[in-house]
Design an enzyme around this catalytic site. Structure first.
Site, mmCIF file in Angstrom:
data_model
loop_
_atom_site.group_PDB
_atom_site.id
_atom_site.type_symbol
_atom_site.label_atom_id
_atom_site.label_comp_id
_atom_site.label_asym_id
_atom_site.label_seq_id
_atom_site.Cartn_x
_atom_site.Cartn_y
_atom_site.Cartn_z
ATOM 1 N N LYS A 131 0.834 -1.203 0.000
ATOM 2 C CA LYS A 131 0.000 0.000 0.000
ATOM 3 C C LYS A 131 0.869 1.253 0.000
ATOM 4 O O LYS A 131 1.647 1.465 0.925
ATOM 5 C CB LYS A 131 -0.922 0.058 1.226
ATOM 6 C CG LYS A 131 -1.979 1.177 1.126
ATOM 7 C CD LYS A 131 -2.724 1.396 2.419
ATOM 8 C CE LYS A 131 -2.042 2.413 3.306
ATOM 9 N NZ LYS A 131 -2.063 3.797 2.735
ATOM 10 N N GLU A 156 10.310 0.556 10.286
ATOM 11 C CA GLU A 156 11.292 1.623 10.078
ATOM 12 C C GLU A 156 10.546 2.920 10.320
ATOM 13 O O GLU A 156 9.728 3.340 9.506
ATOM 14 C CB GLU A 156 11.874 1.557 8.664
ATOM 15 C CG GLU A 156 13.231 2.247 8.539
ATOM 16 C CD GLU A 156 13.137 3.750 8.349
ATOM 17 O OE1 GLU A 156 13.148 4.462 9.392
ATOM 18 O OE2 GLU A 156 13.070 4.214 7.226
ATOM 19 N N CYS A 170 13.986 10.404 7.449
ATOM 20 C CA CYS A 170 14.218 10.036 8.851
ATOM 21 C C CYS A 170 15.690 10.125 9.246
ATOM 22 O O CYS A 170 16.006 10.144 10.429
ATOM 23 C CB CYS A 170 13.713 8.622 9.115
ATOM 24 S SG CYS A 170 11.943 8.432 8.877
ATOM 25 N N GLU A 225 10.437 14.993 15.857
ATOM 26 C CA GLU A 225 10.817 15.020 14.449
ATOM 27 C C GLU A 225 10.028 16.084 13.701
ATOM 28 O O GLU A 225 8.801 16.051 13.662
ATOM 29 C CB GLU A 225 10.573 13.643 13.829
ATOM 30 C CG GLU A 225 11.121 13.492 12.437
ATOM 31 C CD GLU A 225 11.025 12.068 11.926
ATOM 32 O OE1 GLU A 225 11.884 11.661 11.137
ATOM 33 O OE2 GLU A 225 10.083 11.346 12.324
#
Length: 479
Positions: free
Chosen positions: A178, A251, A285, A381
Site C-alpha cells: 500500500k 522503520e 528520517c 521530528e
C-alpha cells in the site's frame, strides 16, 4: 475548460481494479496544491481480494528456484531503467521533487537495490549440516515467511516500495503493498511494470488511507507486516500484529544528531551538512537536521550554516538549480510551520522560517539556534527543511545531547581525530553512524534503527534475512 483527472487503480491478481464500493481519494500535486488524480479508497473487500490473490500465488512462487526469482528481479530492474522517464515523471507529480535529482539520486540506487536483492535470492545460506547428537543429522532450512502486508511512506514512494518488495520477492514471499494516500501514482505505475513480469498474484497494490492499512495489518492471511512511517503508526501496527502473532518490520522516525568537533574544516562540513539536512525538503528520517557544535566554533558555524541556507534553493521540479521541492502535503506544511511558530523565546531563527510562494507547499531552508535539549523542536521530528543547532562543551556532553532523544536511527560525527571518531561511533546509540559524511546508503549495508525508530533492517543481507524464517530439520542416520 476542466481537465479530466487521472484515474489510478488498485492492482490485484494481475489486473487493475477500482475499489469494490467505488470510493476514491483526491490526489494533490504538492507543487501546485491542485488535484490531478483520484485513487481508490480501498476497503475490506479489496483487501480480501488482494490477500487471497497473494495467498493463492504463494506456493508456486515459494517453490520457484532462487535462480528463477533472480531472473524475474533482474527483468524488473531492466524494465525500470527502460521506463525511467515515466517513473521519474510520476514520482515528481507525486511529490514535487526536482526531476533531475530524482533522475540522478533516486532511480539509479533503486535499480541497483533491486539487482542486489536479485543476487541475494541465490545466497540463502545456513549453517552446514552436522551431527550434533549421535546418529542424527541436523539441517537448517531458510524459507520465505508467506504473504507480506507492506505499507510505504510518502517521502520516497518509489524507493521505499523497492526496499519492501525487492527483498520480499527475492526470498520467495508474495506481496500486498500500500502506498501513502498522498503518493499512489508512481506505485501504481510500478505495478504496471512489475505485473508484466511476475506471475499474477505475486505482487499486488492496494491504494487507500490509514484504515486501509489497518485492515491489511489486521487481516488473517499475512504472515508479516512491514511499515515505514511514523512512530505512532508503527506502534499501532505492532499492537495490531500482536493479536495474531504476525512478524513485524518497522522503520519509523528519526532525529539524527550531527556532532561537529572543533577540528573540522568548517566550510566543508557546513556545505555537506546543509545538503544532508535540506535534501528532499528534510523529509527523511536520517536527515542531518539536529546539529551539535563544539562551543569554540559555534558562532562561526551558525553564521556559515545560515548563509548556506540562504543560498539553498527550493522551487519547481523542472528547475535544475533547486535542491528540493515542496513539502508533501498541506498537513506537513502545517506541522513544520507549527514548530517554528511555537519556538521558545530563547531560540533564534537565523535563516528561513517561512513558507515560500503562494501556491504549493514550499518551505524555506531554515536554521534555528539557541536551543535547549528539552525544547520540543529538539525532541520531536520536524520532517522538514529545518536544521537546529546546539552548543556543547566536551565529548561527554555531546554524547549526552546526541543520545538524549527517543529516536535512534542515524547519526554522524565530524572530526579529524580517529580515536575520537571511534569512541563516538561506539557510544552513539543509533543504528547507523557516519563519520565525516551524512546520508549515503548502499545496498550492501543495513539500514535500521533502535529505540522508537523501530526494528528490523532494510537493504543488505540482514534486510533479506528479515523476510525469511528458520526451520530445523533433523533426520536419523538409521532410517
Amino acid at each position: 475548460m476542466t481537465t479530466e483527472l487521472r484515474r489510478l487503480r488498485n492492482y490485484i491478481n494481475g489486473e487493475f481494479r477500482d475499489a469494490a464500493d467505488g470510493r476514491t481519494i483526491e490526489v494533490v500535486n504538492p507543487a501546485t496544491g491542485e488535484v490531478y488524480a483520484t485513487s481508490p479508497l480501498s476497503g475490506q473487500a479489496d483487501v480480501d481480494a488482494a490477500m487471497e490473490a497473494a495467498a493463492t500465488a504463494f506456493p508456486a512462487w515459494r517453490d520457484s528456484t532462487p535462480a528463477e526469482r533472480q531472473k524475474v528481479l533482474l527483468k524488473i530492474a531492466d524494465a525500470f531503467e527502460e521506463r525511467a522517464e515515466d517513473l521519474i515523471a510520476a514520482e515528481s507529480e507525486n511529490t514535487g521533487k526536482p526531476l533531475e535529482l530524482t533522475r540522478t539520486e533516486e532511480l539509479p540506487p533503486m535499480v541497483d537495490q533491486i539487482r542486489f536483492f536479485a543476487g541475494a535470492a541465490r545466497m540463502l545460506e545456513g549453517r552446514s549440516a552436522g551431527e550434533y547428537m549421535e546418529g542424527l543429522t541436523s539441517i537448517v532450512r531458510r524459507e520465505p515467511v508467506g504473504v507480506c502486508a507492506q505499507v510505504a511512506p510518502w517521502n520516497y514512494p518509489m524507493m521505499m516500495a523497492v526496499w519492501k518488495f525487492a527483498p520480499a520477492l527475492a526470498a520467495g514471499n508474495t506481496v500486498v503493498l500500500k502506498p501513502s494516500d498522498t503518493t499512489p501514482a508512481s506505485t501504481t505505475l510500478m505495478a504496471e511494470i512489475i505485473g508484466a513480469i511476475v506471475p499474477k498474484g505475486v505482487f499486488n497494490v492496494i491504494c487507500g488511507d490509514r484504515d486501509t492499512g489497518r485492515t491489511m495489518v489486521e487481516h488473517p492471511i499475512p504472515a508479516m507486516a512491514s511499515i515505514t512511517g511514523s512512530v505512532r503508526a508503527g506502534m499501532q501496527v505492532a499492537e495490531s500484529a500482536a493479536k495474531d502473532v504476525k512478524r513485524v518490520h518497522l522503520e519509523l522516525g528519526g532525529k539524527a544528531p550531527v556532532v561537529v568537533f572543533e577540528d573540522v574544516d568548517i566550510a566543508k562540513a557546513v556545505e555537506d551538512i546543509a545538503v544532508a539536512g535540506y535534501f528532499n525538503a528534510g523529509q527523511d528520517c536520517t536527515a542531518a537536521t539536529r546539529v551539535l557544535v563544539h562551543e569554540s566554533i559555534h558562532d562561526e558555524f551558525v553564521t556559515a550554516l545560515a548563509k548556506a541556507a540562504v543560498d539553498t534553493k527550493t522551487g519547481a521540479a523542472d528547475d535544475e538549480d533547486v535542491l528540493y521541492g515542496p513539502l508533501n502535503n498541506a498537513n506537513q506544511l502545517k506541522q513544520v510551520s507549527g514548530f517554528i511558530e511555537r519556538l521558545p523565546a530563547h531560540a533564534k531563527v537565523q535563516a528561513g522560517g517561512h513558507q515560500v510562494g503562494e501556491k504549493g507547499y514550499f518551505y524555506a531552508p531554515t536554521v534555528v539556534s539557541g536551543l535547549k535539549q528539552d525544547d520540543e523542536i529538539i525532541q520531536n521530528e520536524v520532517f522538514g527543511p529545518v536544521i537546529t543547532v546546539q552548543s556543547f562543551t566536551d565529548e561527554a556532553q555531546a554524547l549526552e545531547y546526541a543520545n538524549g532523544v527517543e529516536f535512534a536511527l542515524a547519526s554522524s560525527v565530524w572530526t579529524k581525530d580517529h580515536g575520537r571518531a571511534m569512541r563516538m561511533s561506539k557510544a552513539l546509540d543509533f543504528g547507523c553512524v557516519w563519520i565525516n559524511t551524512h546520508i549515503p546508503l548502499v545496498a550492501e549495508m543495513p539500514h535500521g534503527g533502535f529505540k522508537k525508530s523501530g526494528y528490523g533492517k532494510d537493504l543488505s543481507a540482514y534486510g533479506f534475512d528479515d523476510y525469511t524464517r528458520i526451520k530445523h530439520v533433523m533426520t536419523s542416520l538409521d532410517g
